[in-house]
Design an enzyme around this catalytic site. Sequence first.
Site, PDB file in Angstrom:
ATOM      1  CE  LYS A  12      -6.255  -1.849   5.874  1.00 42.36           C
ATOM      2  NZ  LYS A  12      -5.249  -0.806   5.003  1.00 42.36           N
ATOM      3  CG  ASP A  39       1.489 -17.034  12.043  1.00 45.96           C
ATOM      4  OD1 ASP A  39       0.687 -16.154  11.442  1.00 45.96           O
ATOM      5  OD2 ASP A  39       1.505 -17.865  12.530  1.00 45.96           O
ATOM      6  CD  GLU A  94      -2.900   0.971   2.555  1.00 44.85           C
ATOM      7  OE1 GLU A  94      -3.294  -0.209   2.816  1.00 44.85           O
ATOM      8  OE2 GLU A  94      -3.238   2.222   2.878  1.00 44.85           O
TER       9      GLU A  94
HETATM   10  C1  MEV Z   1      -5.903   2.803   5.329  1.00 45.86           C
HETATM   11  O1  MEV Z   1      -4.971   1.700   5.012  1.00 45.86           O
HETATM   12  C2  MEV Z   1      -6.103   3.009   6.656  1.00 45.86           C
HETATM   13  C3  MEV Z   1      -6.747   4.067   7.270  1.00 45.86           C
HETATM   14  O2  MEV Z   1      -8.133   3.938   6.992  1.00 45.86           O
HETATM   15  C4  MEV Z   1      -6.772   4.019   8.844  1.00 45.86           C
HETATM   16  C5  MEV Z   1      -7.784   5.005   9.496  1.00 45.86           C
HETATM   17  O3  MEV Z   1      -8.657   5.131   8.896  1.00 45.86           O
HETATM   18  O4  MEV Z   1      -7.397   5.465  10.600  1.00 45.86           O
HETATM   19  C6  MEV Z   1      -6.537   5.382   6.806  1.00 45.86           C
END
Ligand code: MEV
Length: 427
Positions: free
Chosen positions: A265, A281, A81
Site C-alpha cells: 500500500k 487507469d 494523503e
Molecule cells: C500509509 O499510507 C502507508 C504505510 O502504512 C506504508 C507501510 O506501512 O509501509 C506507512
Amino acid sequence: MSSSGQKFYQLNISERIAQLAEQGGLTADEQQILQGINTLTAENADHMIENAVGIFPMPLGFAQHFVVNGRAVLVPMVIEEPSVVAGASFMAKLAQAGGGFTTHTDAPEMIGQVQLIGVPDPEQARERILAGKDTLLKEAAQADPMLISLGGGPRDIEVRILSPDEGDRFLVVHLIYDVRDAMGANAVNTAVERIAPLLESLSGGKALLRILSNLADRRLARATCTIPLEKLGFESFSPEEVRDGIIDAYRFAATDPYRAATHNKGIMNGVDAVVIATGNDWRAVEAGAHAYAARSGRYTSLSTWSKDEQGNLIGSLEMPMAVGIVGGATRVHPTVKVILKLMNIQTAAELAGIIVSVGLAQNLAALRALATEGIQRGHMSLHARQIAVAAGASSDLVDPLADQMVKEKQISLQRAQQILLDWQNKE
Ligand code: MEV
C-alpha cells in the site's frame, strides 16, 4: 531550487507554478489549469461518464529530486494523503546521492483473453488454434491499423486448458498484443472480440469472455536504487541501524501477507499518485500489482531491500505497469495534458520507469520512518496543518497554528479553534 535560492517547498503556489512554467514553457492558460482554473468542467464530465453531476478536485503536487536513468524528471502526484509528496522527495534526494534510479521496462505487451467453453476436445482444439496462429494474428491486426503503423500490434497466441474445481474444462486463448504508448485496453478488447468467431470455429466451442487481463506480467517495469550508507543515519539513529531496520522491515513484508498488504500500500501511495496525475487507469495498475504480488501463490512484497558489499542499501521494485501517454483521459483532461507536456516524456515505457521509481522511493520513506521514529511524527505536523485549515485559519496562520498544536501534542479541531480564539482575543 528557484532563482532566489529557495527550495520548491519553500515557495508559495504562484512561485512554484512560475518555476514549472519556466521549466516546461507553459502558457498563461496552462499555468491556470495547474491551479485548477479552467480545467475539466461538468460539461466535459458529462461526456466522460454517465449521470455526471460535476467534478471532484484533488491536490496536485510535484515531488522533487527524482533522477531516473540519469535524467532529472518532474514527478506529478495527485493525492489527498499528507506526507507522501514530502516522503518521496526526501528519499529521491537520498537516492540521488547514489546515482538516482535505474529502470528497465519490458516491451509494452498486454494480454487479451478469450474463454472458450463447450469445446468438445480441448487438446485437439489447442492444436488447431496454434496451427491457425498466423490467420488469427492477421485478423487481430485488422482491429487497429493505427497501432500497426506505429510498430505495435498482435505478437503471439497462447492456449491454456483450465480445469475448474467444478464443471467442465475450458480453453483460454491469450492474444499477446503490443500496444506501444497506449495503456491498451481498448485496442486489446477490440482485437479479442474480433478473433473470437475464428476461435469458435477452430475450437468448436463458444467464445464467452473476451477481455484484457490486468495481470500485465509481460509489461513489467523495474526500478533499482542504491542509498549510500552514510546518507541513512539521522538524529540518534546510526546509518547501520537504519539500513538494517529497513532490511528487517522488508523481511517482515516478504514473509507475512498481513504486513505485505500494508508495505505494498505504501508503494502504491507513490505509484497511484503519478498514475492518476497522468490520466491513467489506477484500478488497472492496482489490480496488476496485487495479482503480481501473489504470483507465487503467497501474497508478498513487491519490492526487495538488501545491502551491497560496501554496506550501502539496495532497493528494487518490479511490478506490471500498464500505463499510456496517448488515448483515454490523456487526450481529454486539460490538467493531464499540461502535466504530460511538463514531464516531456516520449514513451509510455519512460513514464512506467518514473512511476516505479516513485513507488520505490515511497516504500523507502515508509520503511525508514517505521524502522526508526515511527510514522506518526512526520504525519502529525501535516495532519495538524489540515486541522488548522479545517478550523478556519487564514493562510498566514495555518503553519503557526499547526506548529502550536504539534508542540502541545494536542491535534484536534476543538483545540485549533480554541487557539485561534485566544490569538484573536490577544490582538
Ligand atoms: C500509509 O499510507 C502507508 C504505510 O502504512 C506504508 C507501510 O506501512 O509501509 C506507512
